[in-house]
Motif scaffolding. Structure first.
Motif, short mmCIF file in Angstrom:
data_model
loop_
_atom_site.label_atom_id
_atom_site.label_comp_id
_atom_site.label_asym_id
_atom_site.label_seq_id
_atom_site.Cartn_x
_atom_site.Cartn_y
_atom_site.Cartn_z
N LEU A 245 0.81 -1.21 0.00
CA LEU A 245 0.00 0.00 0.00
C LEU A 245 0.85 1.27 0.00
N ASP A 246 1.95 1.30 0.77
CA ASP A 246 2.82 2.48 0.82
C ASP A 246 3.45 2.75 -0.55
N PHE A 247 3.90 1.70 -1.22
CA PHE A 247 4.51 1.87 -2.53
C PHE A 247 3.48 2.36 -3.54
N ILE A 248 2.32 1.73 -3.55
CA ILE A 248 1.27 2.10 -4.50
C ILE A 248 0.83 3.55 -4.28
N SER A 249 0.73 3.95 -3.03
CA SER A 249 0.35 5.33 -2.71
C SER A 249 1.38 6.32 -3.25
N ALA A 250 2.66 6.05 -3.01
CA ALA A 250 3.73 6.92 -3.50
C ALA A 250 3.74 6.94 -5.03
N TRP A 251 3.56 5.78 -5.64
CA TRP A 251 3.55 5.68 -7.09
C TRP A 251 2.38 6.47 -7.68
N GLU A 252 1.19 6.35 -7.07
CA GLU A 252 0.02 7.08 -7.56
C GLU A 252 0.21 8.59 -7.44
N ASN A 253 0.85 9.03 -6.36
CA ASN A 253 1.13 10.46 -6.21
C ASN A 253 2.01 10.97 -7.36
N GLU A 254 3.00 10.18 -7.73
CA GLU A 254 3.88 10.57 -8.83
C GLU A 254 3.16 10.50 -10.17
N GLU A 255 2.26 9.56 -10.32
CA GLU A 255 1.50 9.43 -11.57
C GLU A 255 0.62 10.66 -11.80
N ARG A 256 0.14 11.25 -10.73
CA ARG A 256 -0.73 12.43 -10.85
C ARG A 256 0.05 13.67 -11.29
N LYS A 257 1.33 13.69 -11.02
CA LYS A 257 2.15 14.85 -11.37
C LYS A 257 2.44 14.82 -12.87
N THR A 258 2.56 15.99 -13.42
CA THR A 258 2.98 16.07 -14.82
C THR A 258 4.41 16.56 -14.84
N PRO A 259 5.22 15.99 -15.68
CA PRO A 259 6.61 16.45 -15.74
C PRO A 259 6.68 17.86 -16.27
N GLY A 260 7.71 18.58 -15.85
CA GLY A 260 7.91 19.94 -16.33
C GLY A 260 8.12 19.94 -17.84
N THR A 261 7.46 20.86 -18.50
CA THR A 261 7.63 20.93 -19.95
C THR A 261 8.89 21.73 -20.26
N ARG A 262 9.59 21.28 -21.24
CA ARG A 262 10.81 21.96 -21.64
C ARG A 262 10.48 22.87 -22.81
N LEU A 263 10.75 24.13 -22.61
CA LEU A 263 10.53 25.09 -23.67
C LEU A 263 11.86 25.40 -24.33
#
Length: 156
Positions: free
Chosen positions: A35-53
């Motif tokens: 559960l701890d791993f899945i929770s951390a993974w889901e938090n990262e999945e929600r983030k969008t990577p910074g776009t490079r301009l």
């Protein structure tokens, strides 16, 4: 069960896990279905990577990106190149949008005043590398790093 978009690195017999998109470390001490791993993974999945301009032509960011792709940068030793490139990326992060034509020793000295010791030496060397490259490639009329402060050894 292995989660998608997890980068696994084996170092000294231990597996380190990172989210592939955000590069954030994930819990290493629990299995991937915990559960701890899945929770951390889901938090990262929600983030969008910074776009490079892409930096605009004539800016410090654009000129620095040309240096990072250059033969001059590639010719440095692996360790030295890593140090210089790290500092160049930090310079781009802070001053990338600034016009290259306006850059001078005053601006570089202002940046260098934030550092001490080996950090100061490394940043100064990065500015020197950039300035020399820009002058040789005629991106600037003069090397903006000429006249930057020198590093004084502490008195013993």
């Amino acid at each position: 069960m292995k989660q998608p978009r997890v980068h696994r690195v084996l170092k000294r017999g231990k597996v380190y896990k990172y989210h592939k998109v955000t590069r954030a470390p994930l819990p290493n001490d629990v299995p991937e279905d915990h559960l701890d791993f899945i929770s951390a993974w889901e938090n990262e999945e929600r983030k969008t990577p910074g776009t490079r301009l892409r930096a605009a032509d004539g800016t410090v960011g654009h000129a620095a990106s040309l240096y990072l792709k250059s033969q001059q940068s590639s010719n440095l030793s692996k360790e030295y190149r890593a140090t210089i490139n790290k500092n160049v990326r930090e310079i781009v992060q802070e001053y990338g949008a600034a016009p290259l034509s306006m850059l001078g020793p005053v601006h570089i000295n202002s940046d260098l005043s934030k550092f001490t010791g080996t950090q100061l030496a490394a940043r100064r060397k990065a500015w020197r590398q950039l300035g020399q490259y820009w002058k040789v490639r005629a991106l600037t009329n003069a090397d903006p790093s000429d006249g930057i402060m020198s590093i004084k050894a502490p008195l013993t």
